[in-house]
Design a protein around this motif. Structure first.
Motif, PDB file in Angstrom:
ATOM      1  N   VAL A  12     -18.003 -24.513 -14.733  1.00  0.00           N
ATOM      2  CA  VAL A  12     -19.098 -24.824 -13.521  1.00  0.00           C
ATOM      3  C   VAL A  12     -18.172 -25.093 -12.250  1.00  0.00           C
ATOM      4  CG1 VAL A  12     -20.537 -26.843 -12.532  1.00  0.00           C
ATOM      5  CG2 VAL A  12     -20.515 -26.261 -15.018  1.00  0.00           C
ATOM      6  N   ALA A  13     -17.097 -25.667 -12.292  1.00  0.00           N
ATOM      7  CA  ALA A  13     -16.224 -25.541 -10.979  1.00  0.00           C
ATOM      8  C   ALA A  13     -15.890 -24.343 -10.511  1.00  0.00           C
ATOM      9  CB  ALA A  13     -15.048 -26.497 -11.026  1.00  0.00           C
ATOM     10  N   VAL A  14     -15.441 -23.412 -11.380  1.00  0.00           N
ATOM     11  CA  VAL A  14     -14.942 -22.037 -10.807  1.00  0.00           C
ATOM     12  C   VAL A  14     -16.316 -21.123 -10.521  1.00  0.00           C
ATOM     13  CG1 VAL A  14     -13.849 -19.832 -11.642  1.00  0.00           C
ATOM     14  CG2 VAL A  14     -13.048 -22.140 -12.125  1.00  0.00           C
ATOM     15  N   CYS A  15     -17.242 -21.009 -11.356  1.00  0.00           N
ATOM     16  CA  CYS A  15     -18.359 -20.261 -11.218  1.00  0.00           C
ATOM     17  C   CYS A  15     -19.250 -20.877 -10.052  1.00  0.00           C
ATOM     18  CB  CYS A  15     -19.165 -20.290 -12.429  1.00  0.00           C
ATOM     19  SG  CYS A  15     -18.493 -19.239 -13.660  1.00  0.00           S
ATOM     20  N   GLY A  16     -19.323 -22.067  -9.744  1.00  0.00           N
ATOM     21  CA  GLY A  16     -19.987 -22.577  -8.708  1.00  0.00           C
ATOM     22  C   GLY A  16     -19.477 -22.048  -7.216  1.00  0.00           C
ATOM     23  N   LEU A  55     -16.040 -10.745 -13.254  1.00  0.00           N
ATOM     24  CA  LEU A  55     -14.707 -10.975 -13.579  1.00  0.00           C
ATOM     25  C   LEU A  55     -14.348 -12.462 -14.239  1.00  0.00           C
ATOM     26  CD1 LEU A  55     -11.860  -9.883 -13.552  1.00  0.00           C
ATOM     27  CD2 LEU A  55     -11.580 -10.892 -11.367  1.00  0.00           C
ATOM     28  N   LEU A  56     -15.384 -13.275 -13.609  1.00  0.00           N
ATOM     29  CA  LEU A  56     -15.219 -14.736 -14.331  1.00  0.00           C
ATOM     30  C   LEU A  56     -15.905 -14.779 -15.618  1.00  0.00           C
ATOM     31  CD1 LEU A  56     -16.040 -17.023 -11.051  1.00  0.00           C
ATOM     32  CD2 LEU A  56     -13.802 -16.421 -12.101  1.00  0.00           C
ATOM     33  N   GLY A  57     -16.924 -14.095 -15.744  1.00  0.00           N
ATOM     34  CA  GLY A  57     -17.617 -14.025 -17.171  1.00  0.00           C
ATOM     35  C   GLY A  57     -16.676 -13.638 -18.141  1.00  0.00           C
ATOM     36  N   VAL A  58     -15.682 -12.635 -17.873  1.00  0.00           N
ATOM     37  CA  VAL A  58     -14.863 -11.886 -19.078  1.00  0.00           C
ATOM     38  C   VAL A  58     -13.850 -13.017 -19.221  1.00  0.00           C
ATOM     39  CG1 VAL A  58     -13.071 -10.237 -19.200  1.00  0.00           C
ATOM     40  CG2 VAL A  58     -15.417  -9.536 -18.383  1.00  0.00           C
TER      41      VAL A  58
END
Length: 422
Positions: free
Chosen positions: A140-144, A184-187
């Motif tokens: 959550v912190a990163v994808c936010g 990239l974050l999903g991978v």
């Protein structure tokens, strides 16, 4: 000497806990009034001119729309919908969380707002399916942070208003980089999930469940289409679509999902006004700061030095990236933009860096800053939501931080990603 004293005084005020808007105002008014004998009335007019812009009217509406969507608890609706078809494999529901963050990024324009909207739902759902709380909070912190890149980005609104770039162009420029960062974050999410053996429920996608949940989520899913689609097609300006988005969000939470009443909407409006006042206060201070910089000639002097030294775009971007990563450890994103944009953008243009491309780079650097201790805002937000200590959040975010830096390098190296839709 005046510049050194002013910078030192500003840092002391900020370090002592004075809000950045007030600190900027104190320093700028002092310099303009006492050093340049500009009457206070004219200083007030200069400050007012910095926020008396039609484009800035969109800020309170976008904040209000995003806050309503968060209060309406629509994160769980979207997360469950996406999860029905991808939760069956390793890391599936975590990937659904990353995909849902793209939706909320396209609604509220703020990394903290994205984290607040998704955090409670993620902490409730992911640990129940075998994921650690730290991992859920880290995702959550990163994808936010995507809320800063994908329109309607408040970062782009600030940059555009401070340096005079068209906000519509900045919004469009953020679409491809935002989706690239999300991929990239999903991978990375899938890789970390597989390494740790997280998730994996069932043997195939639940298309029946998807069909059952889709009608209920359709109203919320249309919000990003309303915002991004109408701006890209040229049907509405950002200011116009912000008012439409606010009205649409009210209809969703009051009539469609009925997750809020009029009292809750009123409380949300008050909260949004307070957030808007804070941003406008920073813009007032930045307007005065720009006037000071113009009179001191700092930006012009630095631009001349770069031109004389024949600094290449690569060298300039390398230094800017390294410096802003360090600065981002101690300043929040708004402060970075307000203090540095008036200086860096003329320099970027002088060395041949496209200003739209540079705005995307600066936004990506602000994204990194929200994850960098000791002042990483998203780390503190998720630490508060999950009750995890800050050092646990830092450990959880570390694998994603590498992906963030890789995205930053690629965005710097390939301007076409930022300019593809323009």
């Amino acid at each position: 000497m005046t510049t050194i004293v002013a910078v030192a005084a500003l840092l002391i005020l900020v370090a002592s806990g004075v809000h950045i808007a007030l600190a900027l105002g104190i320093i700028a008014v002092g310099l303009l009034n006492f050093n340049y004998s500009i009457p206070v009335v004219l200083i007030a007019q200069m400050a007012w001119d910095s926020i008396d812009k039609y484009a800035l009217v969109c800020i309170p509406f976008f904040i209000f729309a995003g806050n309503l969507m968060s209060r309406g608890n629509l994160a769980l609706v979207i997360l469950e919908l996406v999860g029905t078809v991808i939760r069956w494999f390793r890391g599936g529901i975590a990937l659904a969380l990353a995909i849902s963050s793209v939706f909320f990024a396209a609604v509220n324009g703020s990394s903290v707002a994205c984290a607040v909207a998704l955090g409670p739902a993620a902490v409730k759902l992911l640990p129940a399916e075998g994921y650690s709380t730290r991992f859920a909070a880290s995702v959550v912190a990163v994808c936010g942070t995507l809320g800063l890149m994908i329109p309607p980005s408040l970062t782009f609104i600030l940059i555009g208003s401070i340096v005079g770039l068209p906000i519509t162009d900045l919004f469009i420029a953020g679409i491809v980089p935002g989706l690239f960062e999300a991929a990239l974050l999903g991978v990375t999410t899938l890789v970390v999930s597989r390494i740790n053996g997280y998730g994996g429920i069932g043997h195939r996608p639940d298309w029946k469940g998807f069909g059952q949940k889709l009608p209920g989520a359709a109203g919320a899913l249309l919000m990003p289409v309303l915002i991004i689609g109408t701006i890209y097609m040229g049907w509405f300006t950002p200011t116009e679509v912000s008012a439409l988005a606010a009205a649409y969000a009210m209809v969703l939470v009051l009539l469609v999902y009925r997750t809020a009443n009029l009292a809750a909407v009123w409380d949300t409006a008050r909260e949004s006004v307070m957030q808007t006042v804070m941003i406008y206060g920073v813009l007032l201070g930045s307007g005065l700061l720009t006037a000071v910089l113009t009179r001191l000639g700092i930006a012009a002097e630095l631009t001349g030095m770069l031109t004389a030294a024949q600094v290449s775009p690569f060298e300039f971007l390398l230094v800017v990236n390294l410096c802003l990563i360090v600065i981002g450890m101690f300043l929040d994103g708004v402060s970075m933009i307000v203090l540095l944009a008036p200086i860096l953008f003329p320099m970027a243009s002088a060395v041949g860096v496209n200003p739209i491309h540079f705005a995307v780079i600066m936004t990506a650097l602000v994204e990194v800053a929200t994850l960098t201790p000791p002042v990483g805002l998203n780390l503190f937000v998720m630490s508060r939501i999950t009750k995890l200590p800050l050092h646990e959040m830092v450990r959880g975010v570390l694998p994603f931080y590498g992906a963030r830096l890789l995205a930053l390098v690629i965005l710097n190296a390939f301007p076409a990603l930022s300019l593809a839709l323009l």
